[in-house]
Design a protein around this motif. Structure first.
Motif, mmCIF file in Angstrom:
data_model
loop_
_atom_site.group_PDB
_atom_site.id
_atom_site.type_symbol
_atom_site.label_atom_id
_atom_site.label_comp_id
_atom_site.label_asym_id
_atom_site.label_seq_id
_atom_site.Cartn_x
_atom_site.Cartn_y
_atom_site.Cartn_z
ATOM 1 N N ILE A 68 -8.595 -0.073 2.548
ATOM 2 C CA ILE A 68 -7.705 1.081 2.743
ATOM 3 C C ILE A 68 -8.538 2.310 3.100
ATOM 4 O O ILE A 68 -8.214 3.054 4.029
ATOM 5 C CB ILE A 68 -6.854 1.329 1.483
ATOM 6 N N ARG A 69 -9.631 2.522 2.378
ATOM 7 C CA ARG A 69 -10.520 3.663 2.640
ATOM 8 C C ARG A 69 -11.108 3.569 4.052
ATOM 9 O O ARG A 69 -11.166 4.566 4.775
ATOM 10 C CB ARG A 69 -11.650 3.708 1.622
ATOM 11 N N LEU A 111 -8.458 4.587 6.674
ATOM 12 C CA LEU A 111 -8.137 6.012 6.645
ATOM 13 C C LEU A 111 -9.289 6.867 7.160
ATOM 14 O O LEU A 111 -9.073 7.852 7.870
ATOM 15 C CB LEU A 111 -7.740 6.426 5.225
ATOM 16 N N ALA A 161 -9.165 6.339 -2.245
ATOM 17 C CA ALA A 161 -8.836 4.964 -1.877
ATOM 18 C C ALA A 161 -10.088 4.119 -2.025
ATOM 19 O O ALA A 161 -11.183 4.655 -2.204
ATOM 20 C CB ALA A 161 -8.336 4.904 -0.436
ATOM 21 N N VAL A 181 -5.907 12.303 1.212
ATOM 22 C CA VAL A 181 -4.795 11.387 0.987
ATOM 23 C C VAL A 181 -4.970 10.704 -0.360
ATOM 24 O O VAL A 181 -6.089 10.481 -0.823
ATOM 25 C CB VAL A 181 -4.688 10.358 2.145
ATOM 26 N N VAL A 218 0.840 -1.184 0.000
ATOM 27 C CA VAL A 218 0.000 0.000 0.000
ATOM 28 C C VAL A 218 0.876 1.235 0.000
ATOM 29 O O VAL A 218 1.778 1.361 0.826
ATOM 30 C CB VAL A 218 -0.930 0.000 1.241
ATOM 31 N N THR A 224 -2.098 -1.132 5.510
ATOM 32 C CA THR A 224 -2.451 0.274 5.732
ATOM 33 C C THR A 224 -2.198 0.675 7.171
ATOM 34 O O THR A 224 -1.635 1.743 7.437
ATOM 35 C CB THR A 224 -3.930 0.514 5.370
ATOM 36 N N THR A 257 -3.891 7.186 -2.428
ATOM 37 C CA THR A 257 -3.414 5.842 -2.140
ATOM 38 C C THR A 257 -3.350 5.014 -3.413
ATOM 39 O O THR A 257 -4.018 5.315 -4.399
ATOM 40 C CB THR A 257 -4.338 5.102 -1.146
ATOM 41 N N LYS A 258 -2.542 3.976 -3.341
ATOM 42 C CA LYS A 258 -2.470 3.015 -4.431
ATOM 43 C C LYS A 258 -2.172 1.656 -3.834
ATOM 44 O O LYS A 258 -1.233 1.500 -3.056
ATOM 45 C CB LYS A 258 -1.374 3.415 -5.430
ATOM 46 N N SER A 259 -2.966 0.670 -4.201
ATOM 47 C CA SER A 259 -2.720 -0.702 -3.796
ATOM 48 C C SER A 259 -1.890 -1.350 -4.897
ATOM 49 O O SER A 259 -2.350 -1.484 -6.028
ATOM 50 C CB SER A 259 -4.047 -1.440 -3.612
ATOM 51 N N LEU A 289 0.794 5.308 0.396
ATOM 52 C CA LEU A 289 0.005 6.435 0.893
ATOM 53 C C LEU A 289 0.781 7.712 0.630
ATOM 54 O O LEU A 289 1.973 7.786 0.940
ATOM 55 C CB LEU A 289 -0.254 6.304 2.397
ATOM 56 N N LYS A 290 0.113 8.716 0.054
ATOM 57 C CA LYS A 290 0.743 10.003 -0.226
ATOM 58 C C LYS A 290 -0.109 11.123 0.357
ATOM 59 O O LYS A 290 -1.330 11.080 0.256
ATOM 60 C CB LYS A 290 0.859 10.234 -1.733
#
Length: 167
Positions: free
Chosen positions: A111-112, A115, A107, A123, A94, A140, A125-127, A96-97
């Motif tokens: 993940i969502r 968060l 997300a 934020v 995962v 996460t 995100t990318k899985s 996170l930026k």
């Protein structure tokens, strides 16, 4: 990270995943359910739990109780995370930026849920690996636990805060 007492804060919960398994017996099929739940106060505390039972409601209740026992504190600055981070759990990766205000939570799935319950408002995100909800959720939480703010980095490295911020 330190564990937080769940009795100190008002907690919200979110059901992430419900799994059904069947055992074939002489009279037919016996179903069993598992539930994955995320709890948090939307102010920097989040936890997750897995519960298994013969009924969905019982599985969700068990998962919620398990999640309340494992709440951890998360670093949030201005509604986002202080820096980008990549975390891995099993085959799930995962990324996170941090994002500017107004971006929202970009997300999906587990993940969502993590968060949102932690209180992160902006934020990206990318899985990158497996999208298995169990492992994506754990990756996460691991990412959020390893995030440090500039003041803690300066204290750990025993250097002035300005030097950390300048890079």
């Amino acid at each position: 990270m330190a564990l937080v007492k769940s009795s100190e804060v008002e907690l919200f919960n979110k059901l992430v995943y419900v799994g059904r398994t069947a055992k074939v017996v002489k009279g037919g099929r016996r179903f069993s359910f598992s539930a994955l739940v995320v709890v948090g106060d939307k102010q920097g505390h989040v936890g997750y739990g897995l519960g298994k039972a013969g009924e969905v409601v019982d599985a969700v209740t068990k998962a919620t109780e398990a999640a309340k026992k494992g709440i951890v504190a998360v670093t949030i600055q201005n509604g986002t995370i202080p820096h980008a981070i990549l975390a891995k759990y099993g085959a799930a990766k995962v990324l996170l930026k941090p994002a500017s205000p107004g971006t929202g939570v970009i997300a999906s799935g587990a993940i969502r849920a993590v968060l949102e319950m932690a209180g992160v408002e902006n934020v990206l995100t990318k899985s990158l690996g497996s999208t298995n909800p169990h492992n994506a959720l754990k990756a996460t939480v691991r990412a959020l636990q390893t995030i440090e703010d500039a003041s803690s980095v300066a204290a750990r490295r025993k250097i002035p805060l300005e030097k950390v911020i300048k890079g």
